[in-house]
Design a protein around this motif. Structure first.
Motif, PDB file in Angstrom:
ATOM      1  N   ASN A 251       0.826  -1.204   0.000  1.00  9.01           N
ATOM      2  CA  ASN A 251       0.000   0.000   0.000  1.00  9.01           C
ATOM      3  C   ASN A 251       0.860   1.254   0.000  1.00  9.01           C
ATOM      4  N   ILE A 252       0.239   2.364  -0.376  1.00  4.58           N
ATOM      5  CA  ILE A 252       0.955   3.629  -0.538  1.00  4.58           C
ATOM      6  C   ILE A 252       0.050   4.772  -0.106  1.00  4.58           C
ATOM      7  N   THR A 253       0.646   5.852   0.410  1.00  8.27           N
ATOM      8  CA  THR A 253      -0.126   7.019   0.837  1.00  8.27           C
ATOM      9  C   THR A 253       0.721   8.272   0.678  1.00  8.27           C
ATOM     10  N   PRO A 313       5.016  -5.820   6.430  1.00  9.58           N
ATOM     11  CA  PRO A 313       4.280  -4.551   6.506  1.00  9.58           C
ATOM     12  C   PRO A 313       3.185  -4.523   5.451  1.00  9.58           C
ATOM     13  N   PHE A 314       1.997  -4.080   5.849  1.00 12.57           N
ATOM     14  CA  PHE A 314       0.852  -4.140   4.933  1.00 12.57           C
ATOM     15  C   PHE A 314       0.319  -2.760   4.561  1.00 12.57           C
ATOM     16  N   ASP A 315      -0.099  -1.985   5.555  1.00 13.42           N
ATOM     17  CA  ASP A 315      -0.735  -0.701   5.239  1.00 13.42           C
ATOM     18  C   ASP A 315       0.014   0.432   5.912  1.00 13.42           C
ATOM     19  N   ILE A 316      -0.190   1.641   5.387  1.00 11.09           N
ATOM     20  CA  ILE A 316       0.439   2.828   5.959  1.00 11.09           C
ATOM     21  C   ILE A 316      -0.508   4.008   5.790  1.00 11.09           C
ATOM     22  N   VAL A 317      -0.694   4.775   6.873  1.00 11.83           N
ATOM     23  CA  VAL A 317      -1.539   5.972   6.844  1.00 11.83           C
ATOM     24  C   VAL A 317      -0.814   7.092   7.573  1.00 11.83           C
ATOM     25  N   VAL A 318      -1.178   8.341   7.236  1.00 15.43           N
ATOM     26  CA  VAL A 318      -0.566   9.528   7.844  1.00 15.43           C
ATOM     27  C   VAL A 318      -1.669  10.369   8.478  1.00 15.43           C
ATOM     28  N   THR A 319      -1.410  10.895   9.678  1.00  9.77           N
ATOM     29  CA  THR A 319      -2.395  11.714  10.385  1.00  9.77           C
ATOM     30  C   THR A 319      -2.661  13.012   9.620  1.00  9.77           C
ATOM     31  N   PRO A 320      -3.849  13.602   9.796  1.00  8.22           N
ATOM     32  CA  PRO A 320      -4.192  14.835   9.067  1.00  8.22           C
ATOM     33  C   PRO A 320      -3.225  15.990   9.312  1.00  8.22           C
ATOM     34  N   ASP A 321      -2.588  16.023  10.488  1.00 11.86           N
ATOM     35  CA  ASP A 321      -1.632  17.100  10.756  1.00 11.86           C
ATOM     36  C   ASP A 321      -0.257  16.820  10.156  1.00 11.86           C
ATOM     37  N   GLY A 322      -0.086  15.660   9.562  1.00 14.50           N
ATOM     38  CA  GLY A 322       1.173  15.334   8.898  1.00 14.50           C
ATOM     39  C   GLY A 322       2.318  15.039   9.835  1.00 14.50           C
ATOM     40  N   LYS A 323       2.033  14.735  11.092  1.00 10.77           N
ATOM     41  CA  LYS A 323       3.091  14.532  12.074  1.00 10.77           C
ATOM     42  C   LYS A 323       3.464  13.062  12.277  1.00 10.77           C
ATOM     43  N   LYS A 324       2.499  12.176  12.121  1.00 11.40           N
ATOM     44  CA  LYS A 324       2.767  10.755  12.392  1.00 11.40           C
ATOM     45  C   LYS A 324       2.287   9.898  11.236  1.00 11.40           C
ATOM     46  N   ALA A 325       2.984   8.775  11.064  1.00 12.02           N
ATOM     47  CA  ALA A 325       2.534   7.728  10.151  1.00 12.02           C
ATOM     48  C   ALA A 325       2.421   6.442  10.951  1.00 12.02           C
ATOM     49  N   PHE A 326       1.493   5.599  10.552  1.00 14.29           N
ATOM     50  CA  PHE A 326       1.279   4.303  11.206  1.00 14.29           C
ATOM     51  C   PHE A 326       1.425   3.200  10.162  1.00 14.29           C
ATOM     52  N   VAL A 327       2.195   2.174  10.509  1.00 15.16           N
ATOM     53  CA  VAL A 327       2.425   1.047   9.608  1.00 15.16           C
ATOM     54  C   VAL A 327       2.009  -0.236  10.315  1.00 15.16           C
ATOM     55  N   ILE A 373       3.150  -0.525  18.847  1.00 14.42           N
ATOM     56  CA  ILE A 373       1.876  -0.811  19.500  1.00 14.42           C
ATOM     57  C   ILE A 373       1.435  -2.211  19.074  1.00 14.42           C
ATOM     58  N   TYR A 374       1.230  -3.084  20.039  1.00 13.64           N
ATOM     59  CA  TYR A 374       0.878  -4.457  19.698  1.00 13.64           C
ATOM     60  C   TYR A 374      -0.637  -4.628  19.618  1.00 13.64           C
ATOM     61  N   THR A 375      -1.050  -5.470  18.687  1.00 17.68           N
ATOM     62  CA  THR A 375      -2.458  -5.613  18.333  1.00 17.68           C
ATOM     63  C   THR A 375      -2.893  -7.070  18.436  1.00 17.68           C
ATOM     64  N   GLY A 376      -4.130  -7.333  17.998  1.00 20.32           N
ATOM     65  CA  GLY A 376      -4.587  -8.699  17.831  1.00 20.32           C
ATOM     66  C   GLY A 376      -3.943  -9.328  16.618  1.00 20.32           C
ATOM     67  N   ALA A 377      -4.308 -10.570  16.335  1.00 25.02           N
ATOM     68  CA  ALA A 377      -3.632 -11.346  15.305  1.00 25.02           C
ATOM     69  C   ALA A 377      -3.808 -10.767  13.910  1.00 25.02           C
ATOM     70  N   ASN A 378      -2.662 -10.546  13.236  1.00 26.84           N
ATOM     71  CA  ASN A 378      -2.609 -10.245  11.812  1.00 26.84           C
ATOM     72  C   ASN A 378      -3.266  -8.913  11.427  1.00 26.84           C
ATOM     73  N   PRO A 379      -2.740  -7.786  11.943  1.00 29.58           N
ATOM     74  CA  PRO A 379      -3.301  -6.484  11.559  1.00 29.58           C
ATOM     75  C   PRO A 379      -3.052  -6.187  10.081  1.00 29.58           C
ATOM     76  N   LYS A 380      -4.083  -5.736   9.395  1.00 29.59           N
ATOM     77  CA  LYS A 380      -3.985  -5.452   7.957  1.00 29.59           C
ATOM     78  C   LYS A 380      -4.298  -3.979   7.684  1.00 29.59           C
ATOM     79  N   GLY A 381      -5.493  -3.704   7.138  1.00 32.16           N
ATOM     80  CA  GLY A 381      -5.813  -2.353   6.720  1.00 32.16           C
ATOM     81  C   GLY A 381      -5.989  -1.378   7.865  1.00 32.16           C
ATOM     82  N   LEU A 382      -5.656  -0.102   7.587  1.00 35.58           N
ATOM     83  CA  LEU A 382      -5.731   0.971   8.578  1.00 35.58           C
ATOM     84  C   LEU A 382      -6.540   2.134   8.019  1.00 35.58           C
TER      85      LEU A 382
END
Length: 677
Positions: A251-253, A313-327, A373-382
């Motif tokens: 994925n790409i953002t 790594p599957f998905d990546i998103v960026v916060t509206p303020d442009g300060k953080k990305a989550f993968v 940040i740890y999640t449940g099994a097999n995190p995919k889309g964000l």
């Protein structure tokens, strides 16, 4: 008294007979289990193989209907979170405040992604195994239209005017451009190999499309994968960007300012012996950055650490303020939080050679990863809430949606999508296959080389007594239960042996699966992995005229000169229906200079069109090359009398071969005929 004595005598005799018989029976059972498990101490448990490893009505009864959420889309109008439930072929509407599902609707087969219309009235769902998009009216939560696409639609994006939707066709390797007013596809644009992700720049002028499989190349050549750049104003592809030494770009953002595009990637070291896993350097995982203000230069940075890897790594998103990305790293059940400012500081240097070295630097993540940040099994889309305060995570094999507070960077709560609470044997096996916890330092999961339980199209230099020899092309795991033995050399008589001690010795370099885990992963591989329906070459089981001609060539006993073809040179001899393998070891003249003198296991041919490259070492880039370049003798089937047109017919027939289960379900390939448990 006499009757009582006689009764005891008979009972005693039966007990003696059973005791006498038990020894050879136990011995035979022990030998049987030893053979199939390649171990001497696996528990004697008939259920493990004869129930869980068989597809039948009773084993199906023991399964559960999981939702398996793969992607999410947040409505900025209502705040609802829409969930793509892949295994139930549904779109779920959930309320994040109440933490539960409110409505649901059936969509197409094996849905992949969802995108909301610009006015928030509709949700578009790509159906990867139906070759279409479901249009869901969110007011009634009903499918009101179906839009035809290319083969295997995955990622979706709508232009800023809301006029066109772009569907990335993962199997077809192209992009469908659909006019939403007319409801029809107006053009199809070329993309990379197995494209899946797409993102629109903030100004709406450009879209980037990421791809998962590497571009075809001879073994030994540097690995390259493609990002396709679309010019939205002209409606055409403006350029193809080749990304070096990387693949599985899911994925790409973009950042909100549009100066950077970020995408996920894996950097495989398939050209060096797999013993490199012991040095922490077999597979590395990270992100790519396209620096749009500096001539679109590409920088790759690893998410991994020296002693801990963040696989798949599957998905990546960026916060509206442009300060953080989550993968999301689906192989280790983790979300990595990245500082965008730190990323800019790292790449804002003029030394290109130093930036290139970062692609292999296992310590670079210390400079931009601010939290795991740890999640449940097999995190995919964000996806993020409109204010950016909450991150929604599709925890695919946990059957729930996780919610992360993006300010505290802690898990906040979950959305219960009302999936089954029980973890079945095959579900446990699927979790194991998709998790890197059993490999050295979590370097990779089975999924890494077998994405979607298929194969990654790469050739590997496996650790052996003669490293550099006998390189091997990854084989698919789909529908292999009736096609033993396994490996190209046929040395593994069962999935138990393939994934047991041999797997840990040659690949993971860790302790092998324990026996309960081995039972589970074997059960999943042998019962839970179908091929997608062959909608490209055989959508309904009816062969085209070219495929019918090819079938006659495949099954012929005489060549076109009237000569009898030796039985061993007939295609159908080695590749009989329904799995198109006779499960024998043969020499078909395809040994290379770096191969030992060995025989090869006859591969099955169902869905063979989707498994390029071909031959044991991936030398043949296409099905045609098997004979036109690498099989000029008659050892690999009698084809030298064929004209080019006749060879084309044979190839068309090979492309039509599909799972035999679909032959029993003609006309239902758009339904969820098979379910990943």
């Amino acid at each position: 008294m006499k009757k009582l004595s006689k009764k005891y005598i008979i009972s005693g005799a039966v007990i003696v007979i059973l005791l006498v018989a038990s020894f050879p029976l136990h011995k035979l059972s022990r030998e049987h289990v030893n053979y199939y498990t390649a171990a001497t101490d696996h528990p004697l448990n008939c259920i493990s193989c004869h129930l869980y490893l068989k597809r039948n009505s009773f084993s199906t009864f023991l399964e559960a209907d999981y939702y398996s959420p793969i992607n999410v889309a947040v409505s900025h109008k209502s705040g609802s979170v829409y969930v793509v439930a892949q295994d139930r072929c549904m779109l779920l509407e959930t309320d994040p405040e109440k933490g539960k599902t409110t409505r649901k609707v059936k969509v197409g087969n094996h849905p992949h992604s969802a995108v909301l219309s610009n006015d928030g009235r509709y949700c578009y769902v790509s159906n990867q195994w139906s070759d279409n998009i479901s249009v869901v009216d969110l007011s009634s939560m009903e499918v009101i239209d179906t839009l035809a696409t290319g083969n295997g639609p995955a990622g979706l994006v709508i232009d800023k005017d809301g006029r066109y939707i772009y569907a990335v066709n993962s199997f077809g390797g192209d992009i469908s451009v659909i006019d939403l007013q007319k409801g029809t596809e107006i053009k199809r644009l070329p993309a990379g190999n197995n494209p899946t992700g797409i993102s629109l720049s903030p100004d709406g002028g450009t879209a980037y499309v990421s791809s998962r499989r590497a571009l075809p190349a001879a073994y030994g050549s540097p690995l390259e994968s493609e990002i396709t750049v679309l010019d939205i104003a002209s409606g055409y592809v403006s350029r193809h960007m080749n990304i070096q030494s990387a693949y599985m770009m899911e994925n790409i953002t973009f950042t909100p300012s549009g100066d950077l595009a970020l995408f996920t990637l894996i950097r495989p070291k398939n050209l060096v012996p797999s013993i490199q896993v012991e040095r922490g350097f077999m597979m590395t995982h990270g992100i790519g950055i396209i620096d749009r203000k500096n001539n679109d230069r590409v920088i790759q940075l690893l998410l991994d650490e020296p002693n801990s890897f963040y696989a798949d790594p599957f998905d990546i998103v960026v916060t509206p303020d442009g300060k953080k990305a989550f993968v999301s790293s689906s192989g280790v059940d983790c979300i990595s939080v990245l500082s965008i400012d730190s990323l800019r500081n790292i790449i804002n240097i003029p030394d290109d050679s130093l930036l290139m070295s970062y692609a292999n630097n296992l310590g670079i993540s210390d400079h931009f990863v601010i939290r795991r940040i740890y999640t449940g099994a097999n995190p995919k889309g964000l996806d993020l809430s409109s204010d950016g305060k909450y991150l929604y995570v599709a925890e695919m094999l946990e059957d729930r949606i996780g919610i992360v507070n993006t300010e505290t960077l802690e898990p906040d709560r979950q959305i219960d999508i009302d999936g089954p609470r029980m973890i079945t044997m095959t579900r446990k096996g699927r979790r194991l296959l998709n998790n890197a916890g059993h490999t050295f330092q979590n370097q990779y999961s089975c999924y890494t080389c077998h994405p979607d339980a298929h194969e990654d199209g790469l050739v590997y230099n496996m650790a052996s007594k003669d490293m550099g020899r006998n390189v091997t092309n990854t084989q698919s795991l789909r529908n292999i239960s009736h096609t033993s033995p396994y490996k190209w050399n046929g040395k593994n008589q069962s999935v138990y042996k393939q994934d047991g001690m041999r797997f840990s010795t040659v690949l993971t370099r860790t302790e092998p699966f324990d026996y309960k885990e081995l039972d589970a992963i074997s059960a999943y591989i042998q019962t839970g992995i179908p091929n997608p329906p062959d909608l490209l070459f055989n959508p309904d089981g009816e062969l085209t005229s070219a495929q019918e001609r090819g079938k006659k060539i495949f099954e012929r006993t005489q060549d076109f000169k009237g000569n009898e073809i030796p039985v061993t040179n007939r295609c159908v001899t080695c590749h009989p229906a329904p799995y198109y393998t006779n499960r024998q070891m043969l020499d078909v003249g395809t040994l290379s200079a770096t191969d030992d003198s060995i025989l090869f296991d006859v591969p099955h041919l169902n869905n063979i069109f989707a498994s390029a490259p071909y031959l044991h070492d991936g030398r043949a880039g296409t099905l045609e090359e098997i004979w036109t370049v690498f099989g000029k003798t008659e050892q690999h089937g009698a084809v030298n009398d064929l004209t080019k047109t006749q060879l084309n017919d044979l190839i068309e027939y090979l492309r039509s071969l599909r799972d035999p289960e679909y032959e029993n379900k003609k006309g239902t390939t758009t339904e969820a005929s098979f379910i990943h448990h």
